[in-house]
Design a protein around this motif. Structure first.
Motif, PDB file in Angstrom:
ATOM      1  N   ASN A 174       0.855  -1.177   0.000  1.00 44.55           N
ATOM      2  CA  ASN A 174       0.000   0.000   0.000  1.00 44.55           C
ATOM      3  C   ASN A 174       0.900   1.240   0.000  1.00 44.55           C
ATOM      4  O   ASN A 174       1.264   1.774   1.046  1.00 44.55           O
ATOM      5  CB  ASN A 174      -0.906  -0.009   1.235  1.00 44.55           C
ATOM      6  N   ASP A 175       1.274   1.665  -1.200  1.00 47.33           N
ATOM      7  CA  ASP A 175       2.231   2.755  -1.353  1.00 47.33           C
ATOM      8  C   ASP A 175       1.502   4.090  -1.415  1.00 47.33           C
ATOM      9  O   ASP A 175       1.453   4.766  -2.455  1.00 47.33           O
ATOM     10  CB  ASP A 175       3.073   2.520  -2.614  1.00 47.33           C
ATOM     11  N   ASN A 176       0.932   4.504  -0.304  1.00 47.10           N
ATOM     12  CA  ASN A 176       0.175   5.766  -0.272  1.00 47.10           C
ATOM     13  C   ASN A 176       1.082   6.977  -0.417  1.00 47.10           C
ATOM     14  O   ASN A 176       0.613   8.061  -0.798  1.00 47.10           O
ATOM     15  CB  ASN A 176      -0.609   5.869   1.038  1.00 47.10           C
ATOM     16  N   ALA A 177       2.368   6.868  -0.071  1.00 48.77           N
ATOM     17  CA  ALA A 177       3.295   7.998  -0.190  1.00 48.77           C
ATOM     18  C   ALA A 177       3.924   8.075  -1.574  1.00 48.77           C
ATOM     19  O   ALA A 177       4.717   8.993  -1.835  1.00 48.77           O
ATOM     20  CB  ALA A 177       4.391   7.884   0.864  1.00 48.77           C
ATOM     21  N   THR A 205       3.235   2.662   3.112  1.00 50.60           N
ATOM     22  CA  THR A 205       3.944   3.943   3.145  1.00 50.60           C
ATOM     23  C   THR A 205       2.904   5.046   3.298  1.00 50.60           C
ATOM     24  O   THR A 205       1.840   4.992   2.689  1.00 50.60           O
ATOM     25  CB  THR A 205       4.769   4.173   1.862  1.00 50.60           C
ATOM     26  N   LEU A 206       3.225   6.043   4.126  1.00 55.97           N
ATOM     27  CA  LEU A 206       2.260   7.095   4.459  1.00 55.97           C
ATOM     28  C   LEU A 206       2.804   8.469   4.079  1.00 55.97           C
ATOM     29  O   LEU A 206       3.968   8.779   4.372  1.00 55.97           O
ATOM     30  CB  LEU A 206       1.972   7.074   5.962  1.00 55.97           C
ATOM     31  N   PRO A 207       1.988   9.311   3.456  1.00 56.72           N
ATOM     32  CA  PRO A 207       2.436  10.672   3.144  1.00 56.72           C
ATOM     33  C   PRO A 207       2.638  11.513   4.397  1.00 56.72           C
ATOM     34  O   PRO A 207       3.441  12.445   4.398  1.00 56.72           O
ATOM     35  CB  PRO A 207       1.312  11.229   2.263  1.00 56.72           C
ATOM     36  N   LEU A 215       3.523  -6.255   9.621  1.00 52.00           N
ATOM     37  CA  LEU A 215       3.297  -4.985   8.935  1.00 52.00           C
ATOM     38  C   LEU A 215       4.572  -4.154   8.960  1.00 52.00           C
ATOM     39  O   LEU A 215       5.186  -3.983  10.023  1.00 52.00           O
ATOM     40  CB  LEU A 215       2.169  -4.208   9.615  1.00 52.00           C
ATOM     41  N   VAL A 216       4.955  -3.641   7.783  1.00 54.84           N
ATOM     42  CA  VAL A 216       6.112  -2.738   7.670  1.00 54.84           C
ATOM     43  C   VAL A 216       5.593  -1.370   7.260  1.00 54.84           C
ATOM     44  O   VAL A 216       4.857  -1.245   6.272  1.00 54.84           O
ATOM     45  CB  VAL A 216       7.126  -3.253   6.622  1.00 54.84           C
ATOM     46  N   VAL A 217       5.973  -0.332   8.021  1.00 48.99           N
ATOM     47  CA  VAL A 217       5.458   1.023   7.793  1.00 48.99           C
ATOM     48  C   VAL A 217       6.624   1.994   7.609  1.00 48.99           C
ATOM     49  O   VAL A 217       7.597   1.953   8.371  1.00 48.99           O
ATOM     50  CB  VAL A 217       4.584   1.499   8.974  1.00 48.99           C
ATOM     51  N   ILE A 218       6.491   2.882   6.616  1.00 44.20           N
ATOM     52  CA  ILE A 218       7.451   3.973   6.421  1.00 44.20           C
ATOM     53  C   ILE A 218       6.672   5.273   6.274  1.00 44.20           C
ATOM     54  O   ILE A 218       5.714   5.350   5.489  1.00 44.20           O
ATOM     55  CB  ILE A 218       8.323   3.754   5.168  1.00 44.20           C
ATOM     56  N   ALA A 219       7.090   6.298   7.038  1.00 44.67           N
ATOM     57  CA  ALA A 219       6.536   7.651   6.920  1.00 44.67           C
ATOM     58  C   ALA A 219       7.684   8.568   6.516  1.00 44.67           C
ATOM     59  O   ALA A 219       8.472   9.017   7.363  1.00 44.67           O
ATOM     60  CB  ALA A 219       5.914   8.097   8.244  1.00 44.67           C
ATOM     61  N   PRO A 220       7.848   8.869   5.222  1.00 42.52           N
ATOM     62  CA  PRO A 220       9.047   9.597   4.766  1.00 42.52           C
ATOM     63  C   PRO A 220       9.113  11.045   5.246  1.00 42.52           C
ATOM     64  O   PRO A 220      10.207  11.559   5.476  1.00 42.52           O
ATOM     65  CB  PRO A 220       8.924   9.518   3.249  1.00 42.52           C
ATOM     66  N   GLU A 266       8.031  12.408   8.155  1.00 41.65           N
ATOM     67  CA  GLU A 266       8.517  12.414   9.541  1.00 41.65           C
ATOM     68  C   GLU A 266       9.783  11.576   9.724  1.00 41.65           C
ATOM     69  O   GLU A 266      10.354  11.545  10.817  1.00 41.65           O
ATOM     70  CB  GLU A 266       7.427  11.878  10.482  1.00 41.65           C
ATOM     71  N   ARG A 267      10.199  10.870   8.634  1.00 39.28           N
ATOM     72  CA  ARG A 267      11.373  10.004   8.653  1.00 39.28           C
ATOM     73  C   ARG A 267      11.282   8.980   9.795  1.00 39.28           C
ATOM     74  O   ARG A 267      12.156   8.863  10.645  1.00 39.28           O
ATOM     75  CB  ARG A 267      12.678  10.807   8.758  1.00 39.28           C
ATOM     76  N   LYS A 268      10.182   8.234   9.749  1.00 41.17           N
ATOM     77  CA  LYS A 268       9.931   7.190  10.735  1.00 41.17           C
ATOM     78  C   LYS A 268       9.742   5.856  10.014  1.00 41.17           C
ATOM     79  O   LYS A 268       9.178   5.799   8.907  1.00 41.17           O
ATOM     80  CB  LYS A 268       8.655   7.487  11.537  1.00 41.17           C
ATOM     81  N   VAL A 269      10.187   4.793  10.650  1.00 38.75           N
ATOM     82  CA  VAL A 269       9.998   3.447  10.123  1.00 38.75           C
ATOM     83  C   VAL A 269       9.613   2.535  11.285  1.00 38.75           C
ATOM     84  O   VAL A 269      10.073   2.722  12.415  1.00 38.75           O
ATOM     85  CB  VAL A 269      11.281   2.934   9.421  1.00 38.75           C
ATOM     86  N   ALA A 270       8.741   1.553  11.001  1.00 43.69           N
ATOM     87  CA  ALA A 270       8.268   0.673  12.068  1.00 43.69           C
ATOM     88  C   ALA A 270       7.918  -0.701  11.501  1.00 43.69           C
ATOM     89  O   ALA A 270       7.601  -0.837  10.312  1.00 43.69           O
ATOM     90  CB  ALA A 270       7.042   1.276  12.762  1.00 43.69           C
ATOM     91  N   ILE A 271       7.971  -1.690  12.373  1.00 49.36           N
ATOM     92  CA  ILE A 271       7.530  -3.054  12.053  1.00 49.36           C
ATOM     93  C   ILE A 271       6.623  -3.518  13.187  1.00 49.36           C
ATOM     94  O   ILE A 271       6.985  -3.419  14.364  1.00 49.36           O
ATOM     95  CB  ILE A 271       8.717  -4.025  11.912  1.00 49.36           C
TER      96      ILE A 271
END
Length: 317
Positions: free
Chosen positions: A30-33, A65-67, A97-102, A104-109
């Motif tokens: 889910n590449d929302n960003a 990925t989140l905008p 679940l793998v999450v990236i917020a570019p 805010e430069r945050k990454v999570a699993i």
């Protein structure tokens, strides 16, 4: 008073409008960003599909990925999204679940409860630090490489946990035969070497005995010529040696005994063979990719009914 109430109401409405909204689950990626190209999305989808085809308990992996996090913490976002998407199977809670917020430069699993023993928090942190962050350096971000590395590591951990323990290895008949041959050769070589050394010692003893006997004969001959007591030497009526020719023979014998005698050629040949044989005895004993060229279509993917996440890690990059 009414103005004050209106201000508070507007503030609450604005705050509600700015609150983070859980995105809709549209597929495995889910590449929302909009960080990935279509081909990269398709490659990630293929990797996850390949994992799903191999896993035995229906584990699921999703990428998001989140905008923007809209002011929300990355930990709350990953937990809320995981719960809303119901990743993993019902009763097993085996989703990832793998999450990236570019921005805010945050990454999570996030890890489901059912996989906490397989992928503890320390492992997810290590995946982020070792697999993702090196590819997320500011100004040189490799979004696809980082996400692909995380998915590959998570999939490998799950698949490894499903493999039955390997039975204790037993040596095959061929291996036993080979080892028997090696041991037998070593024993034979040692036996031959010990035999050669024993023969050499025997020959040394024989030579020493022969040398002692030669020295004893020489000593006896010298005593007979020069140092023997008068009573033991045959004398004539005048007190001189009775046989001058005998004395000359004794002197000749002494000279012959003191001169070195040539060694027999046969003995030399045996000794050479022993040395050569002993020398010969010494020397004789001496990450795979599952991506395929399938379509980027990811329709039909949905959470399997998992309840909620049980652990995971998040950090800045």
């Amino acid at each position: 008073m009414r103005k004050y109430i209106l201000t508070v109401a507007l503030f609450l409405i604005a705050g509600a409008a700015a609150a983070f909204e859980i995105p809709t689950l549209v597929g495995r990626v889910n590449d929302n960003a909009k960080l990935l190209s279509d081909s990269e999305v398709a490659a990630l989808v293929d990797r996850i599909k390949a994992f799903e085809g191999r896993t035995k308990n229906g584990a699921q992996i999703a990428v998001l990925t989140l905008p923007s996090l809209d002011g929300e913490s990355i930990d709350k976002v990953r937990s809320d999204v995981f719960h809303a998407w119901h990743l993993g199977q019902a009763g097993k809670d085996n989703g990832l679940l793998v999450v990236i917020a570019p921005v805010e430069r945050k990454v999570a699993i996030e890890v489901g409860y059912g996989l906490e023993a397989v992928i503890p928090d320390s492992r997810t942190m290590r995946i982020i630090d070792d697999r993702m962050k090196p590819n997320l350096k500011k100004g040189a971000e490799k979004w696809y490489v980082a996400l692909d590395a995380a998915v590959e590591a998570l999939a490998s951990d799950v698949l490894a946990s499903e493999e039955p323990p390997a039975p204790p290895s037993r040596p095959s008949g061929l291996a036993i035969l080979a080892w028997s041959g090696v041991v037998g050769s070593m024993v034979l070589g040692l036996t031959l070497w010990m035999g050669a050394m024993s023969r050499r010692r025997e020959q040394q003893v024989i030579r020493e005995r022969a040398e002692r006997a030669s020295q004893d004969r020489l000593r006896a001959q010298r005593q007979a010529l020069f140092g023997e007591a008068p009573s033991s030497r045959p004398r004539t009526t005048t007190g001189r040696p009775a046989n001058v020719a005998g004395a000359a023979a004794v002197v000749a014998g002494v000279a012959a005994a003191s001169s070195p005698r040539p060694k027999p050629k046969a003995a030399e040949r045996r000794r050479s063979e022993d040395e050569s044989y002993r020398s010969s005895s010494y020397s004789s004993s001496s990450d795979n990719s599952s991506s395929s060229s399938s379509s980027s279509s990811d329709s039909g993917f949905s959470g399997g009914g998992g309840d909620s996440g049980g652990g995971g890690s998040s950090t800045d990059f």
